[in-house]
Design a protein around this motif. Structure first.
Motif, PDB file in Angstrom:
ATOM      1  N   UNK A   1       6.993  10.191  -8.373  1.00 22.69           N
ATOM      2  CA  UNK A   1       7.099  11.187  -7.168  1.00 22.69           C
ATOM      3  C   UNK A   1       7.349  10.518  -5.874  1.00 22.69           C
ATOM      4  N   UNK A   2       7.332   9.158  -5.598  1.00 21.28           N
ATOM      5  CA  UNK A   2       7.389   8.825  -4.426  1.00 21.28           C
ATOM      6  C   UNK A   2       8.588   8.703  -3.563  1.00 21.28           C
ATOM      7  N   UNK A   3       9.615   9.502  -4.309  1.00 17.16           N
ATOM      8  CA  UNK A   3      10.817   9.904  -3.448  1.00 17.16           C
ATOM      9  C   UNK A   3      12.009   9.221  -4.015  1.00 17.16           C
ATOM     10  N   UNK A   4      12.053   8.241  -5.011  1.00 13.65           N
ATOM     11  CA  UNK A   4      13.395   7.750  -5.539  1.00 13.65           C
ATOM     12  C   UNK A   4      13.577   8.082  -7.053  1.00 13.65           C
TER      13      UNK A   4
ATOM     14  N   UNK B   1       6.002   0.083  -0.688  1.00  8.26           N
ATOM     15  CA  UNK B   1       7.296  -0.277   0.192  1.00  8.26           C
ATOM     16  C   UNK B   1       7.899  -1.598  -0.261  1.00  8.26           C
TER      17      UNK B   1
ATOM     18  N   UNK C   1       0.800  -1.178   0.005  1.00  4.12           N
ATOM     19  CA  UNK C   1      -0.033  -0.040   0.210  1.00  4.12           C
ATOM     20  C   UNK C   1       0.904   1.309   0.079  1.00  4.12           C
ATOM     21  N   UNK C   2       1.999   1.366   0.537  1.00  3.53           N
ATOM     22  CA  UNK C   2       3.016   2.540   0.549  1.00  3.53           C
ATOM     23  C   UNK C   2       4.243   2.166  -0.496  1.00  3.53           C
TER      24      UNK C   2
ATOM     25  N   UNK D   1      10.930  -2.180  -3.689  1.00  2.38           N
ATOM     26  CA  UNK D   1      10.370  -0.933  -3.035  1.00  2.38           C
ATOM     27  C   UNK D   1      10.248   0.212  -4.234  1.00  2.38           C
TER      28      UNK D   1
ATOM     29  N   UNK E   1      10.005   3.348  -3.455  1.00  2.00           N
ATOM     30  CA  UNK E   1      10.502   4.631  -2.668  1.00  2.00           C
ATOM     31  C   UNK E   1      11.858   4.867  -2.702  1.00  2.00           C
ATOM     32  N   UNK E   2      12.554   3.820  -3.059  1.00  2.00           N
ATOM     33  CA  UNK E   2      13.817   4.013  -2.710  1.00  2.00           C
ATOM     34  C   UNK E   2      14.740   4.369  -3.969  1.00  2.00           C
ATOM     35  N   UNK E   3      15.994   4.512  -4.033  1.00  2.00           N
ATOM     36  CA  UNK E   3      16.699   5.151  -5.188  1.00  2.00           C
ATOM     37  C   UNK E   3      17.511   4.177  -6.121  1.00  2.00           C
TER      38      UNK E   3
ATOM     39  N   UNK F   1      20.624  -2.373  -0.766  1.00  2.00           N
ATOM     40  CA  UNK F   1      19.316  -2.657  -1.333  1.00  2.00           C
ATOM     41  C   UNK F   1      19.234  -4.189  -1.583  1.00  2.00           C
TER      42      UNK F   1
END
Lengths: 535, 289
Positions: free
Chosen positions: B284-287, B130, B127-128, B137, B139-141, B241
C-alpha cells in the motif's frame, strides 16, 4: 410635616412584621443559621417586567427543542441540536463542525462582554431578571403563592403544627416543584437528540441511561436551587455578585433608597413631627423588605444580596401613591445622582461615602427637600436621566461586543461549507520513480459540511504538469480528479502527486490544492508543498 | 485555661492566647464540616485495608480487594487481543492477495502491518520505508523480486539470500573484475552503456562496445533491454532507481565486485498473519503492482 393633607392615609397601608435577613444595625456573626424568607407578592411595572421575562425566557427554554428546520433527508430537522455523538451543532441554517468551535468561543466572548455592558449600564439587571436562578426561583415562588397563599398565609402555615391540611399543601407544593424540575431536566436533554423521538423514549423508558442520569441531575439541582436554596445560592455560591460589584461604577443604575427624602422614617410621622423632628417620606411600613426575594432591607444601602429586581420599588411606589407622595422614594438611580441630591438636601454636609450614616441623615434639611407651600418635592432634585446609559465605558463595551458580533457574522456569511486539509508525508519526503519522475504523498481530508451529495474536482495550481492519483488506484495519473462527497461527511483520501522528470524543480515548491464543486462555483483550497531532490 | 474565658462581644470562648490585647476566639468548626472530617478518617482506614496502601521493602500491602493496576493492564491487553483475534483468524483463512478485497480487513491489515513494520523492518528499510544504499526503497515502483502482494508476501516470508530458508530468493551476480571474467576496459564500457540507457551522460565512444558486452554477459539476468527480471532477482538498470548508486564510478565498482544484500526469512520469526499484514502494508506504500 405635610402629612395633614392626606385623608387618613396610614390606615390603608398594610403593616408588616418583617426583619431583613442582614439587618444593618445588628452585629451579625459570619456564621448564621438561614432565615426563612416569605416574600410578598409585589404589584407594579417591575413585577410585570419580571413576570414577562419569566415567561419569555422559560418559553425559549421549553419550546426551542420542539422547533423544526428542514435540512433535507441527510440531516436532522431540529432547529437547535447539539449532536454530540456525531459531533455536529445545528442552529437554523448553520451547521457547525468541531473544528469550527471558535464560533462557540465567539458566542461566549459576546456573552461575557454583553454581561460587562449590561452591568456597567443597568447594574445587576441580569441577576434581577434573566439569570436562570432568578427565573426558576421566581417560578417556584409562584407555586408557593398558588398553593399556600401569599406571605402571611405561608408564615402561618409554616408556624402551624403538622396537620392534614399542612401535609396536603406542602405535599402539593413539593410535587409541583418536582414536576417542574423533571420537565426542566427532560427539556435539557432534548437539545441533544431528536426531541419528539427522545421524549417518547424517555416516557416509555427506552432512552439511553445517560439521558436519565442527566434528567436526574438537572431535576435534583433545579429542585434544590430554586426550591430550597434560592437566595442562598446568589449570596454564598455565586461569584457573580462579587464580580459585578467590582464592575459597578458611580454611573451604574442600582436600586437605591433615596434617604434624602425618606428620613427620618417613622411609623407615626405625625407624632414625630409634633415632637419637632424632621420627618421624611418613609413611613417605615417595611413593605420593601417583605417583597424582597432575598429578604434584605434596601434602606441599609446597596448590598451584595441585592439582585436589583426592583420589586421594592414597586412596593414603595404603591405606598407613595396611597399616601399621596411622589413615587421614587426607592428608585433605580446612579450613585452620582444620589450624591448630588444628597448634597442638595444636606446643603453640602453629606460626606459622599454612600452609606446612610446617622450624621448625614441628621444634616438633611427638610426645607431644601420639600416646598412647604405646595408640599411637593423641590424641582432642584434630579431624576435619573436615561442618557446616563451612554458614556465612554458602555459605548466601549458596546463597540467591542458589536465588533465580535460583526466579525462572527461576516465569517459565518462567507464561510465555505466545503473545506480541504492537506497533510504532507514527512518520511519519505519524496519518492523517485523508475522513470525519473518525483512523487509526493499527501493525506487529504475533504469536508462536505452540507447535508447533500456533492461532486467535486481536485486540481493543482502552481505545479506545472503535476498529475494526481489516489492511493491504491491502478488507473493512470491525471491532471484532475473527480470525487463524490457524501452528505455531511469527511472524505479522507490518500493522494499522490507526480511530476515528470523534465518538469521537476529541485527542492521545495509551494502549490495550492483546489477543490471545486462541479455543479456551482463553490470552492476550497489548501496550501501545500511539493518536494524534490535538491539537484 | 482551667476556666473558660468568654469574649464579651461575640459571646464565643477564647483560646486564651493574647497578642497586644487581641484575643483569639475559639470558634467551633461547623458541625457538618466536622462530620465530613470524621467520615473521611473512617473512609481512609477502610481504604487502607481494602486497597494496596502500605509500602514495604518489596512492593506494598495487597489490600483485601486484591486490586492492582498492573492486573488491569493485563486484562486490557487480553481484551484488545481478543478483539484483534477475529481479524487475525480471518486473515489466516484468507489468501494474502484477497485481503484487500475486504475493506475492513484491509484497513486492519495495513494498521497491523504498519506497526509490525516499525518493529521489524525499519532498521534496514527506514522508518518511512524509504530505504538506504543497498536496502531497497519500498515506496517506489521498482521491485527486485516483484511488486504484487503475493510476490511481496513470498519475499517477506522467505527472505533473500537467507541460507536457513530453502525457498529463499537467491541471485548471485558474478564478480566480473575481481574474478577476472571481464577486462578493465570492458567493465568501463559496460558501465558507460548502462549509464547511457538510464538517462545519464556517458562516453559515446564506449557505448557501442558496452552494449555488445552487456548482451553477452548481463542480459541473461537483467534482461535484453536491462528492464530487469524479477524471477531471477536481476534489477532493472534502464531507470532512475539504483539499489546502490548510479553513475559510472559506482556502477563500475558494483560490476567489479558486486555487493549483495541479505534479508532474513520472516516466516520463522513472525506469524503467518503478521507476514500477510506486512505484505498488504508494504504493497500500500505507493509502489505496489
Amino acid at each position: 410635616m405635610s402629612k395633614n393633607k392626606k385623608p387618613a392615609p396610614d390606615t390603608k397601608i398594610e403593616k408588616i412584621e418583617v426583619e431583613p435577613v442582614n439587618k444593618g444595625a445588628k452585629n451579625a456573626p459570619l456564621y448564621v443559621a438561614h432565615k426563612k424568607i416569605f416574600s410578598k407578592m409585589a404589584k407594579g411595572k417591575f413585577r410585570n417586567f419580571k413576570t414577562f421575562m419569566l415567561m419569555f425566557t422559560l418559553s425559549i427554554y421549553f419550546i426551542t427543542p420542539w422547533l423544526r428546520w428542514d435540512r433535507g433527508e441527510y440531516a436532522p430537522d431540529q432547529f437547535i441540536l447539539l449532536d454530540i455523538a456525531n459531533r455536529r451543532f445545528y442552529l437554523a441554517f448553520l451547521e457547525i463542525w468541531p473544528q469550527e468551535f471558535y464560533y462557540v468561543a465567539g458566542l461566549l466572548l459576546m456573552a461575557g462582554v454583553g454581561l460587562f455592558l449590561a452591568t456597567s449600564a443597568v447594574g445587576r439587571a441580569w441577576c434581577g431578571y434573566s439569570c436562570p436562578q432568578t427565573v426558576w426561583t421566581d417560578l417556584f415562588m409562584f407555586v408557593d403563592r398558588f398553593v399556600e397563599g401569599d406571605r402571611n398565609a405561608r408564615i402561618k402555615l409554616d408556624k402551624a403544627p403538622w396537620s392534614a391540611n399542612k401535609l396536603f399543601k406542602r405535599g402539593i407544593k413539593h410535587f409541583i416543584w418536582i414536576l417542574i424540575s423533571v420537565f426542566t431536566g427532560i427539556t435539557f436533554t432534548l437539545y441533544f437528540a431528536d426531541a419528539p423521538q427522545l421524549f417518547v423514549d424517555i416516557i416509555t423508558l427506552q432512552a439511553p441511561s445517560v439521558a436519565y442520569a442527566t434528567i436526574a441531575v438537572l431535576t435534583g439541582t433545579t429542585y434544590a436551587f430554586a426550591g430550597i436554596m434560592r437566595e442562598q445560592l446568589c449570596i454564598y455560591m455565586c461569584p457573580w455578585p462579587r464580580i459585578q460589584g467590582a464592575m459597578l461604577d458611580e454611573h451604574s443604575l442600582t436600586v437605591t433608597y433615596n434617604d434624602w427624602r425618606g428620613e427620618n422614617r417613622g411609623k407615626n410621622s405625625k407624632k414625630l413631627a409634633a415632637q419637632g423632628k424632621i420627618v421624611g417620606d418613609c413611613i417605615d411600613c417595611d413593605l420593601c423588605v417583605a417583597v424582597c426575594p432575598t429578604g434584605i432591607d434596601i434602606r441599609d444601602g446597596m448590598q451584595l444580596e441585592c439582585i436589583t429586581c426592583g420589586l421594592c420599588i414597586d412596593a414603595c411606589n404603591g405606598v407613595m401613591d396611597k399616601i399621596g407622595k411622589e413615587r421614587g422614594l426607592i428608585s433605580y438611580t446612579t450613585f452620582n445622582y444620589y450624591n448630588e441630591n444628597m448634597d442638595i438636601a444636606t446643603s453640602g454636609a453629606y460626606t459622599h461615602d454612600g452609606t446612610p450614616t446617622h450624621e448625614a441623615i441628621e444634616a438633611i434639611d427638610i426645607s431644601k427637600v420639600r416646598d412647604s407651600k405646595t408640599g411637593k418635592l423641590k424641582p432642584e432634585f434630579k431624576h435619573t436621566n436615561w442618557r446616563e446609559l451612554f458614556r465612554v465605558r458602555t459605548i466601549l463595551y458596546l463597540t467591542v461586543w458589536a465588533l465580535i458580533g460583526i466579525a462572527m457574522l461576516l465569517s459565518l456569511t462567507f464561510r465555505s461549507p466545503l473545506d480541504v486539509n492537506v497533510l504532507r508525508d514527512r518520511n519519505p519526503r519524496f519518492v523517485m520513480l523508475s522513470d525519473g519522475s518525483v512523487r509526493n504523498g499527501y493525506d487529504v481530508k475533504i469536508l462536505n459540511m452540507t447535508p447533500i451529495y456533492r461532486n467535486v474536482e481536485l486540481s493543482v495550481e502552481g505545479l506545472p504538469d503535476a498529475k494526481m492519483i489516489l492511493g491504491g488506484s491502478s488507473e493512470e495519473a491525471t491532471d484532475k480528479l473527480a470525487l463524490e462527497l457524501e452528505p455531511d461527511r469527511v472524505l479522507p483520501i490518500r493522494l499522490y502527486i507526480k511530476v515528470d522528470p523534465e518538469d521537476v524543480k529541485p527542492g521545495r515548491t509551494d502549490f495550492i490544492l483546489n477543490v471545486n464543486n462541479i455543479a456551482n462555483d463553490e470552492a476550497a483550497s489548501a496550501k501545500a508543498i511539493f518536494e524534490a531532490p535538491e539537484k | 485555661m482551667s476556666k473558660k474565658e468568654i469574649d464579651e462581644i461575640t459571646g464565643t470562648e477564647t483560646t486564651g492566647h493574647e497578642w497586644d490585647g487581641i484575643k483569639e476566639l475559639n470558634t467551633p468548626l461547623p458541625r457538618w464540616w466536622l462530620w465530613i472530617f470524621y467520615a473521611c478518617i473512617v473512609w481512609a482506614i477502610g481504604y487502607m485495608i481494602a486497597m494496596p496502601a502500605w509500602p514495604l521493602i518489596n512492593g506494598a500491602t495487597k489490600g483485601v480487594l486484591g486490586y492492582a493496576s498492573r492486573a488491569n493492564v493485563v486484562t486490557d491487553i487480553e481484551k484488545a487481543k481478543d478483539a484483534q483475534q477475529v481479524f487475525l483468524t480471518k486473515i489466516d483463512e484468507t489468501e494474502v492477495g484477497d485481503i484487500v478485497k475486504d475493506e475492513e480487513l484491509a484497513r486492519f491489515a495495513r494498521a497491523g502491518g504498519s506497526s509490525a513494520f516499525k518493529v521489524n523492518c525499519v532498521q534496514c528499510h527506514g522508518a518511512g520505508a524509504q530505504g538506504f544504499a543497498g536496502y531497497p526503497n519500498l515506496n517506489d515502483d521498482e521491485w527486485i523480486w516483484g511488486g504484487t502482494i503475493d510476490e511481496i508476501y513470498i519475499t517477506i516470508a522467505h527472505g533473500a539470500r537467507d541460507n536457513a530458508d530453502d525457498d529463499t530468493h537467491i541471485s548471485e551476480m558474478p564478480a566480473y573484475g575481481a574474478d577476472e571474467l571481464l577486462e578493465k576496459d570492458e567493465i568501463i564500457s559496460v558501465a558507460n552503456y548502462v549509464v547511457s540507457i538510464s538517462g545519464g551522460e556517458a562516453d559515446a565512444a564506449l557505448i557501442g562496445n558496452g552494449a555488445e558486452i552487456f548482451l553477452d554477459n548481463c542480459a541473461a539476468c537483467h534482461g535484453e533491454k536491462a528492464e530487469g527480471v524479477a524471477e531471477l532477482g536481476g534489477p532493472a538498470l534502464n531507470n532512475a532507481i539504483w539499489l546502490y548508486q548510479g553513475g559510472i564510478e559506482a556502477i563500475t565498482t558494483q560490476i567489479n565486485a558486486p555487493k549483495h544484500g541479505v534479508m532474513p526469512a520472516w516466516r520463522t520469526k513472525l506469524s503467518d498473519a503478521t507476514v500477510k499484514q506486512l505484505a498488504v502494508y508494504v504493497h500500500s506504500l505507493g509502489g505496489g503492482e
